[in-house]
Each structure stands twice: as C-alpha cells, then as structure tokens.
Write a protein that holds these residues in place. Structure first.
Motif, PDB file in Angstrom:
ATOM      1  N   ARG A 148       0.851  -1.188   0.000  1.00 25.57           N
ATOM      2  CA  ARG A 148       0.000   0.000   0.000  1.00 25.57           C
ATOM      3  C   ARG A 148       0.888   1.239   0.000  1.00 25.57           C
ATOM      4  N   SER A 149       0.566   2.142  -0.867  1.00 26.36           N
ATOM      5  CA  SER A 149       1.343   3.366  -0.963  1.00 26.36           C
ATOM      6  C   SER A 149       0.808   4.419  -0.005  1.00 26.36           C
ATOM      7  N   ALA A 150       1.516   5.525   0.116  1.00 25.51           N
ATOM      8  CA  ALA A 150       1.068   6.611   0.984  1.00 25.51           C
ATOM      9  C   ALA A 150      -0.209   7.236   0.462  1.00 25.51           C
ATOM     10  N   ASP A 151      -0.345   7.323  -0.875  1.00 24.67           N
ATOM     11  CA  ASP A 151      -1.576   7.879  -1.441  1.00 24.67           C
ATOM     12  C   ASP A 151      -2.767   6.992  -1.139  1.00 24.67           C
ATOM     13  N   ASP A 152      -2.548   5.667  -1.238  1.00 29.53           N
ATOM     14  CA  ASP A 152      -3.632   4.751  -0.893  1.00 29.53           C
ATOM     15  C   ASP A 152      -4.012   4.869   0.582  1.00 29.53           C
ATOM     16  N   LEU A 153      -3.024   5.137   1.435  1.00 27.76           N
ATOM     17  CA  LEU A 153      -3.305   5.294   2.866  1.00 27.76           C
ATOM     18  C   LEU A 153      -4.222   6.483   3.122  1.00 27.76           C
ATOM     19  N   LEU A 154      -3.989   7.575   2.452  1.00 23.91           N
ATOM     20  CA  LEU A 154      -4.822   8.755   2.665  1.00 23.91           C
ATOM     21  C   LEU A 154      -6.257   8.502   2.240  1.00 23.91           C
ATOM     22  N   VAL A 155      -6.425   7.764   1.155  1.00 23.00           N
ATOM     23  CA  VAL A 155      -7.793   7.447   0.702  1.00 23.00           C
ATOM     24  C   VAL A 155      -8.473   6.507   1.678  1.00 23.00           C
ATOM     25  N   TRP A 156      -7.721   5.538   2.184  1.00 24.73           N
ATOM     26  CA  TRP A 156      -8.325   4.551   3.086  1.00 24.73           C
ATOM     27  C   TRP A 156      -8.681   5.160   4.446  1.00 24.73           C
ATOM     28  N   ILE A 157      -7.887   6.116   4.911  1.00 24.76           N
ATOM     29  CA  ILE A 157      -8.181   6.755   6.196  1.00 24.76           C
ATOM     30  C   ILE A 157      -9.551   7.419   6.161  1.00 24.76           C
ATOM     31  N   LYS A 158      -9.875   8.046   5.045  1.00 22.07           N
ATOM     32  CA  LYS A 158     -11.139   8.766   4.955  1.00 22.07           C
ATOM     33  C   LYS A 158     -12.314   7.863   4.634  1.00 22.07           C
ATOM     34  N   ASN A 159     -12.073   6.772   3.913  1.00 18.69           N
ATOM     35  CA  ASN A 159     -13.191   5.953   3.439  1.00 18.69           C
ATOM     36  C   ASN A 159     -13.339   4.632   4.167  1.00 18.69           C
ATOM     37  N   GLY A 160     -12.253   4.055   4.693  1.00 16.15           N
ATOM     38  CA  GLY A 160     -12.378   2.728   5.272  1.00 16.15           C
ATOM     39  C   GLY A 160     -11.869   2.568   6.692  1.00 16.15           C
ATOM     40  N   TYR A 161     -11.157   3.539   7.219  1.00 18.56           N
ATOM     41  CA  TYR A 161     -10.564   3.422   8.552  1.00 18.56           C
ATOM     42  C   TYR A 161     -11.626   3.686   9.616  1.00 18.56           C
TER      43      TYR A 161
END
Length: 455
Positions: free
Chosen positions: A43-56
């Motif tokens: 998982r890249s850093a960009d994917d992390l930012l998306v996941w924090i808002k949508n799936g975390y």
C-alpha cells in the motif's frame, strides 16, 4: 493482486468472496497486526490517505484485541509567561507531543526518501484517525495557537508510528505557600491523564522517563527554574486505574529585587531614626520631626508596599518590616521618656523650699536710711546686706525634715533617666537590631532541609 489488495483496503477490511482473496487478506491482516504490511500489502502513501477517509474506523483503538496502547508524551517548554501569586496559577507555552503506534496505518515507504519519511495529515483528515484522550488535569484554561495556521502536526511513519505535536498555552493551578516570601520556593505541578481509557486500554507515560524539555536560556520574571522532575504515576479510582504522569516545576524566587526595593530602604530608615539619640533632648522640634518623618516613611512599606501576596498570614517580608516599624516607634518613645524625665526633674527643682535668710544687725545710721530712701549712697553710709545662712545647722535640719526619703529617691531616679537613658539607647538599639537581623536571616535564608541555603 494489486487490485485485490486495493479493493480490500478501500472496503474497510471486508473479506472478498473468492478464496484467493480471502487467503491474501488474512495474511495481510496478520502482517498489519505485526507491523509488516509494507511488503505484503504494497500500500502506498496515497492509498493510505484514501483509506483513512473511506475505510478506517477511528472509533476503535489500535490492537483492540491485544494489549493496551502505549502513548509516549513529551513536552518542550518554550516559555513560562507568568506566575500569578494572587490567583495561584502559572502559565506554560509548550509544544506537546504524543507518540503511539497504529499498525492499521502502516504503508510502504518510498525508496528514494529514506527510512525517516513521514506522511503529514491535514487537521481535517487527522480527525478520522484514532487519538488518545489525554488531558491536563489541573488546567484552568488552554488554547491552541491558530496563527497563521493551526499549529498542529500529525505525522505517520511507514511502520504505523504516529506523532501528534501541537503548540498549546495553558494556565495551570498551583498551590503556593508564601510564609517565606520573598525567600520562598514554589513547587508547581503539571498533571496529565487519560480521561476515559483505563490502563487496560491505554497507558500514558513520559517519553524515555524524562519527557519535559526545558531550554537553558529560559527566562522567568522574578524566578529561576531550579529543577524539573517528571515521573509516571497511576491513579486508582472506583471505575479503574488510570495513567497520570506528572511533572514538578520548582521555582526559586530572586531575592535581589526585594533587597533593593524593601530590605535596604527599610534598614536605612531605622538607622535614620537613631540620629535622634545624638540630638540634644532640649531640641524638641528637631527630635519630634525626625521621629514623625521616619514613622511615616515606614508606613509606606507596611505589607510590602502592595508587592506582597494578599494572604491571611504574615510573610517573611512582613515580619521584617513590622519589626523595623517597632524599632522606629521605640526610638520615638525613647525621646518621649527622656523629655518627660527632664521636665519632671526641672519641676522638682523649681518646687524646692526657699533657703532661709537672716539679716544682720539693724541699720542704725540715719544717713544710710536716707540713702536707701533717696536711692543715693554716700561713703559715710553703711549698709549691711542680708546674708544667707547656709552653714546654719538649724536650717539644714529643717530642710532634711521637709524632704522625705521617697522624694529624694524619686529625684535620683528622674535624674538618672534624664542623663543616662540616651547613652544606653545609643548602644542598646544597634545591638538589638543586629541580633534581630542575625536571627532573621539565619531563620529564613539559612540551610534548608536539603542541606543548602535557599537564598
């Protein structure tokens, strides 16, 4: 495989239907818990930012099925803006940092940025991430700095380690004791705590056992920061055991300001009042004026001239000023006693019985009588003046009978006071004042319980 992993994170960790995806996500979940997701999940850093808002899920703490989350706290004190004796509080301007690890936020680092790279989240995005509810237990008020932007740093390392740093100004309550003012040391505490999470879930402790950083050039008005002691503490309550780390600040007051502003002027006023001992007691206006002036001067220093804390007990400065006031008042009373003794002595001399006189033989010369009547005398006139009979034993016996033994003792006592009290005062007053100063400074400024002086 990249599509399956992306689908897994973007859907909050829900298992896909296919068996291959289930196996992949189970292995990735295990690596997330162990902190090794970088290589498996990719998982890249960009994917992390998306996941924090949508799936975390920020409502669940990290490692919810395992041990407690360890939160290391650290504070950098940039300034101690004020120590308010009236309200018994002090203000801290600090950078407050918290560090913990959330393996769910692990990502693969970029190879060209080194091992210390960090993803910085905006304040809006950091709201979605779980954060410990650390608070200041003895804070009266606190505020975040918002100029020019919000002074908050929220960073995530590739292994899921998080640092939360914020610039905070807080006013903390401090119980102060002013009995030794201005030779006092104030011990103030900075209490932390976790508001809702017991130690079964969250453990808050100082970073490396000493989480309070104070710059060497820190300047505090009227105080020196003697030492800072930080320690971890546990608070036991009915609802559980909570982490309550605390830091103790020991402020030592600077004495030089009060020596120049109070002790030295008050001492000079006392010395000025002693000048009256060398002025003639008969010079009543000079001595009364000097005594009244020194009394009025001492009145301006009572209660520290408004510089002492408003407390219901006497401080060390109050003790010194009041004692000096008593010395000035005593010097004025000494003159009153001397003046009264002199007046009594003079009145007693004026009220003594007149000495008996006896004239010589009667004037028989007619010329002498005529000369007296005509206010003219001739060489042939003979006048015999009255002669005082001081050597007459009969007259001496009469005087001794009129003066009682009590009157003689009183006269001697008054005469002794009038001539000797001034001489004794010139020695007694400086000696007593020197003894008072020696006892005073040894009591308030001598060795303390730690074995060293506090001045």
């Amino acid at each position: 495989m990249r599509f399956v992993s992306d689908w897994y994170y973007n859907n909050g960790g829900k298992l896909p239907a296919s068996i291959a995806s289930i196996c992949l996500c189970l292995s990735c979940f295990v690596l997330i818990v162990e902190g090794g997701c970088q290589e498996a999940c990719n998982r890249s850093a960009d994917d992390l930012l998306v996941w924090i808002k949508n799936g975390y899920d920020g409502s669940v703490r990290p490692n919810v099925t395992g041990g407690p989350v360890v939160v290391d706290v650290e504070t950098y004190i940039s300034s101690v803006s004020s120590i308010n004796e009236k309200d018994m509080e002090f203000s801290l301007d600090m950078f407050f940092r918290q560090r913990w690890r959330d393996s769910r936020l692990a990502y693969q680092p970029l190879p060209d940025k080194g091992a210390n790279q960090r993803v910085i989240l905006s304040p809006e995005l950091s709201k979605y991430v779980w954060q410990p509810d650390v608070y200041f237990r003895n804070s009266k008020e606190a505020r975040f700095h918002m100029v020019p932007t919000q002074n908050v740093l929220f960073g995530i390392n590739p292994d899921g380690s998080i640092i939360l740093s914020a610039r905070i100004t807080t006013v903390l309550a401090c119980q102060m004791n002013f009995r030794n003012f201005p030779m006092d040391q104030q011990t103030c505490h900075f209490y932390l705590g976790c508001y809702s999470q017991t130690e079964d879930n969250v453990i808050v402790k100082w970073r490396k056992g000493d989480g309070v950083i104070v710059p060497k050039d820190l300047e505090i008005p009227q105080y020196d920061l003697s030492s800072v002691i930080s320690k971890d503490h546990k608070g036991v309550y009915n609802i559980g055991v909570f982490s309550e780390p605390e830091a103790t600040f020991i402020f030592k007051r600077r004495l030089v300001f009060y020596v120049y502003g109070f002790y030295l002027p008050v001492t000079l006023v006392v010395l000025l009042s002693w000048i009256s001992f060398w002025i003639d007691p008969e010079s009543t206006p000079a001595r009364v004026s000097l005594g009244v002036i020194t009394m009025l001067a001492m009145g301006n220093f009572l209660h520290g001239g408004g510089a002492t804390p408003n407390v219901s007990y006497a401080t060390a400065l109050d003790v010194y000023i009041i004692t000096c006031f008593v010395f000035v008042f005593a010097s004025l009373m000494e003159f009153a006693a001397v003046h009264c003794a002199l007046n009594k002595y003079q009145e007693s001399n004026m009220n003594e019985p007149c000495t008996l006189v006896k004239f010589a033989e009667p004037l028989k010369s007619p010329g002498a009588v005529d000369g007296i009547e005509n206010e003219s005398f001739s060489s042939s006139s003979t006048v015999r003046l009255p002669v005082t009979m001081n050597n007459n034993e009969e007259e001496r016996s009469s005087l001794r009978q009129r003066k009682s033994l009590v009157q003689e003792a009183k006269m001697y006592y008054i005469k002794f006071n009038a001539h000797s009290l001034e001489s004794y005062s010139r020695v007694a007053f400086p000696l007593l004042f020197a003894i008072f100063n020696l006892a005073y400074w040894l009591t308030y400024c001598g060795p303390s319980d730690e074995g060293h002086g506090i001045c």
